[in-house]
Scaffold this motif. Structure first.
Motif, PDB file in Angstrom:
ATOM      1  N   LEU A 155       0.787  -1.125   0.021  1.00 52.43           N
ATOM      2  CA  LEU A 155       0.154  -0.491   0.072  1.00 52.43           C
ATOM      3  C   LEU A 155       1.679   1.266   0.077  1.00 52.43           C
ATOM      4  O   LEU A 155       0.344   2.536  -0.347  1.00 52.43           O
TER       5      LEU A 155
ATOM      6  N   TRP B  77      -5.536   0.706  -6.451  1.00 45.86           N
ATOM      7  CA  TRP B  77      -5.494   2.010  -4.419  1.00 45.86           C
ATOM      8  C   TRP B  77      -3.374   2.548  -5.277  1.00 45.86           C
ATOM      9  O   TRP B  77      -3.576   3.545  -5.204  1.00 45.86           O
TER      10      TRP B  77
ATOM     11  N   VAL C 273      -6.809   9.034   5.026  1.00 43.11           N
ATOM     12  CA  VAL C 273      -7.236   7.813   4.004  1.00 43.11           C
ATOM     13  C   VAL C 273      -7.621   6.665   5.269  1.00 43.11           C
ATOM     14  O   VAL C 273      -6.775   6.416   5.835  1.00 43.11           O
TER      15      VAL C 273
ATOM     16  N   VAL D 260      -7.611   2.471   5.535  1.00 43.40           N
ATOM     17  CA  VAL D 260      -7.733   1.006   4.778  1.00 43.40           C
ATOM     18  C   VAL D 260      -8.369  -0.254   5.554  1.00 43.40           C
ATOM     19  O   VAL D 260      -7.558  -0.221   7.219  1.00 43.40           O
TER      20      VAL D 260
ATOM     21  N   GLN E 167     -10.568  -3.044   1.361  1.00 43.19           N
ATOM     22  CA  GLN E 167     -11.266  -1.193   1.554  1.00 43.19           C
ATOM     23  C   GLN E 167     -10.480  -0.379   1.314  1.00 43.19           C
ATOM     24  O   GLN E 167      -9.601  -0.452   3.351  1.00 43.19           O
ATOM     25  N   THR E 168     -10.489   0.330   0.875  1.00 47.71           N
ATOM     26  CA  THR E 168     -10.247   1.644   1.815  1.00 47.71           C
ATOM     27  C   THR E 168     -10.524   3.024   1.670  1.00 47.71           C
ATOM     28  O   THR E 168     -11.942   2.763   0.866  1.00 47.71           O
TER      29      THR E 168
ATOM     30  N   THR F 108     -12.470  -0.938  -3.288  1.00 44.90           N
ATOM     31  CA  THR F 108     -13.316  -2.174  -2.303  1.00 44.90           C
ATOM     32  C   THR F 108     -13.631  -3.145  -3.756  1.00 44.90           C
ATOM     33  O   THR F 108     -14.078  -2.825  -4.759  1.00 44.90           O
TER      34      THR F 108
END
Length: 143
Positions: free
Chosen positions: A53, A77, A114, A116, A133-134, A139
């Motif tokens: 990420l 992402w 954000v 996550v 899921q962010t 998602t």
């Protein structure tokens, strides 16, 4: 600490004990998270997903440890935020089932913030990332 569940602490790169509910004495087999191998494997997978990420590691590291849907969410992402320098601000891990873990991570980049969420499931002998899921709207989860 017998009534503790590991929680991810990004500042210490370790898990910090947090109180949880007691299990009944009738449970026969230990949960994967209650074995040292299970805890270490879950910790390694969480660190790998967070490294991906943050853009510090490639998606190929998760190829055998994630569902195609989870990999697609991670890919989206990374494409949505190619230049952002994200930092982990906080994180938590819960084990709602004997073979499932839910991870919540708060990422920040300057004024951006954000959340996550990750779902890990224990299959065969190791943990696998099955959903990502962010808060940025990306998602994906296994069907």
């Amino acid at each position: 600490m017998p009534n503790a569940t590991p929680t991810f602490d990004p500042d210490r790169s370790a898990f910090v004990p947090v109180r949880r509910q007691r299990r009944s004495a009738s449970t026969a087999a230990p949960r994967p998270v209650e074995t040292s191998v299970g805890r270490a494997d879950a910790r390694r997978l969480i660190h790998l997903v967070i490294e991906v990420l943050l853009g510090r590691s490639g998606l190929a590291l998760l190829a055998g440890r994630s569902t195609p849907e989870a990999l697609a969410a991670l890919r989206e992402w990374r494409a949505a935020w190619p230049d952002a320098t994200w930092r982990v601000r906080s994180g938590r891990v819960q084990f709602p089932t004997p073979t499932g873990a839910e991870v919540a991570v708060h990422l920040g980049s300057g004024q951006r913030s954000v959340a996550v969420a990750l779902r890990l499931d224990f299959h065969d002998t190791r943990w696998n990332c099955t959903a990502v899921q962010t808060g940025a709207g990306h998602t994906r989860q296994a069907a």
